[in-house]
Design a protein around this motif. Sequence first.
Motif, PDB file in Angstrom:
ATOM      1  N   LEU A  51       9.127   3.341  11.170  1.00  0.00           N
ATOM      2  CA  LEU A  51       8.082   2.842  10.283  1.00  0.00           C
ATOM      3  C   LEU A  51       7.362   1.660  10.907  1.00  0.00           C
ATOM      4  O   LEU A  51       8.003   0.775  11.480  1.00  0.00           O
ATOM      5  CB  LEU A  51       8.694   2.370   8.962  1.00  0.00           C
ATOM      6  CG  LEU A  51       9.536   3.374   8.186  1.00  0.00           C
ATOM      7  CD1 LEU A  51      10.301   2.663   7.071  1.00  0.00           C
ATOM      8  CD2 LEU A  51       8.663   4.469   7.627  1.00  0.00           C
ATOM      9  N   LEU A  52       6.058   1.636  10.776  1.00  0.00           N
ATOM     10  CA  LEU A  52       5.286   0.437  11.050  1.00  0.00           C
ATOM     11  C   LEU A  52       5.147  -0.245   9.699  1.00  0.00           C
ATOM     12  O   LEU A  52       4.677   0.366   8.733  1.00  0.00           O
ATOM     13  CB  LEU A  52       3.911   0.769  11.617  1.00  0.00           C
ATOM     14  CG  LEU A  52       3.033  -0.446  11.924  1.00  0.00           C
ATOM     15  CD1 LEU A  52       3.628  -1.258  13.076  1.00  0.00           C
ATOM     16  CD2 LEU A  52       1.619  -0.025  12.239  1.00  0.00           C
ATOM     17  N   VAL A  53       5.591  -1.508   9.605  1.00  0.00           N
ATOM     18  CA  VAL A  53       5.604  -2.236   8.341  1.00  0.00           C
ATOM     19  C   VAL A  53       4.687  -3.448   8.487  1.00  0.00           C
ATOM     20  O   VAL A  53       4.853  -4.254   9.405  1.00  0.00           O
ATOM     21  CB  VAL A  53       7.034  -2.679   7.961  1.00  0.00           C
ATOM     22  CG1 VAL A  53       7.039  -3.351   6.601  1.00  0.00           C
ATOM     23  CG2 VAL A  53       8.003  -1.497   8.005  1.00  0.00           C
ATOM     24  N   VAL A  54       3.722  -3.566   7.560  1.00  0.00           N
ATOM     25  CA  VAL A  54       2.742  -4.644   7.603  1.00  0.00           C
ATOM     26  C   VAL A  54       2.755  -5.357   6.259  1.00  0.00           C
ATOM     27  O   VAL A  54       2.659  -4.713   5.210  1.00  0.00           O
ATOM     28  CB  VAL A  54       1.323  -4.102   7.886  1.00  0.00           C
ATOM     29  CG1 VAL A  54       0.295  -5.240   7.905  1.00  0.00           C
ATOM     30  CG2 VAL A  54       1.288  -3.312   9.185  1.00  0.00           C
ATOM     31  N   MET A  55       2.869  -6.681   6.299  1.00  0.00           N
ATOM     32  CA  MET A  55       2.810  -7.508   5.082  1.00  0.00           C
ATOM     33  C   MET A  55       1.540  -8.357   5.144  1.00  0.00           C
ATOM     34  O   MET A  55       1.229  -8.939   6.180  1.00  0.00           O
ATOM     35  CB  MET A  55       4.018  -8.445   4.997  1.00  0.00           C
ATOM     36  CG  MET A  55       5.326  -7.749   4.950  1.00  0.00           C
ATOM     37  SD  MET A  55       6.217  -7.707   3.410  1.00  0.00           S
ATOM     38  CE  MET A  55       5.837  -9.158   2.555  1.00  0.00           C
ATOM     39  N   SER A  56       0.842  -8.403   3.994  1.00  0.00           N
ATOM     40  CA  SER A  56      -0.349  -9.236   3.927  1.00  0.00           C
ATOM     41  C   SER A  56      -0.527  -9.726   2.489  1.00  0.00           C
ATOM     42  O   SER A  56      -0.374  -8.932   1.567  1.00  0.00           O
ATOM     43  CB  SER A  56      -1.577  -8.441   4.358  1.00  0.00           C
ATOM     44  OG  SER A  56      -2.721  -9.253   4.345  1.00  0.00           O
ATOM     45  N   PRO A  57      -0.828 -10.998   2.265  1.00  0.00           N
ATOM     46  CA  PRO A  57      -0.904 -11.997   3.319  1.00  0.00           C
ATOM     47  C   PRO A  57       0.478 -12.245   3.929  1.00  0.00           C
ATOM     48  O   PRO A  57       1.499 -12.030   3.287  1.00  0.00           O
ATOM     49  CB  PRO A  57      -1.429 -13.240   2.606  1.00  0.00           C
ATOM     50  CG  PRO A  57      -1.102 -13.040   1.170  1.00  0.00           C
ATOM     51  CD  PRO A  57      -1.077 -11.562   0.940  1.00  0.00           C
ATOM     52  N   ALA A  58       0.451 -12.680   5.138  1.00  0.00           N
ATOM     53  CA  ALA A  58       1.688 -12.870   5.894  1.00  0.00           C
ATOM     54  C   ALA A  58       2.455 -14.087   5.401  1.00  0.00           C
ATOM     55  O   ALA A  58       1.870 -15.069   4.958  1.00  0.00           O
ATOM     56  CB  ALA A  58       1.363 -13.044   7.371  1.00  0.00           C
TER      57      ALA A  58
END
Length: 177
Positions: free
Chosen positions: A123-130
């Motif tokens: 999985l590519l996991v992206v959190m925003s806002p960081a």
Amino acid sequence: MPTPYPTTSEPIREPLLVRAADAERVALAAGSAFHLLADGGDGGADAPGGGAFGVNRLVLAEGADGARPHYHARSSELFYVLGGVAEFLLGDRSRIAAVGDLVVVPPGLPHAFGAAPGRTAALLVVMSPAVERFGYFRHLGRVAAGLDTFDRLLPEQDRYDVHFTDPVPWQRARSRA
């Protein structure tokens, strides 16, 4: 001829390039691992890439859990399935996501995830806002290695914007498989 970059007095931020070979690898149980790519704690808006995203690649061994039920109060979390098949608990609904599928979890929604039973997942996991999260992932690595306890993460829930919830719905979903 127009310039290809902003001409305001605001400084141009540096881009971020993380080579796969340079990403920090945090080993987890049974061959699973985080590959740490971008952290909101690396200087925020002044960080290369602007600090807008926290990003990791998570490789999960066959049937391995990725995260127990939790929610994020401030951040949305995006999962893009790079390989294999993942199982998600989104609120009270279990969902399967395969290669090329995208799952976006809004702030406040309890969720959990792992490799589907009998399958691996990447999985590519992206959190925003960081938010600063590499410390959280490193702590999980120490827990997997028997060098620390999960309970020591509990006082850090606000810092890492990971708020743990009742594990029973995820345990039920996983036992049905």
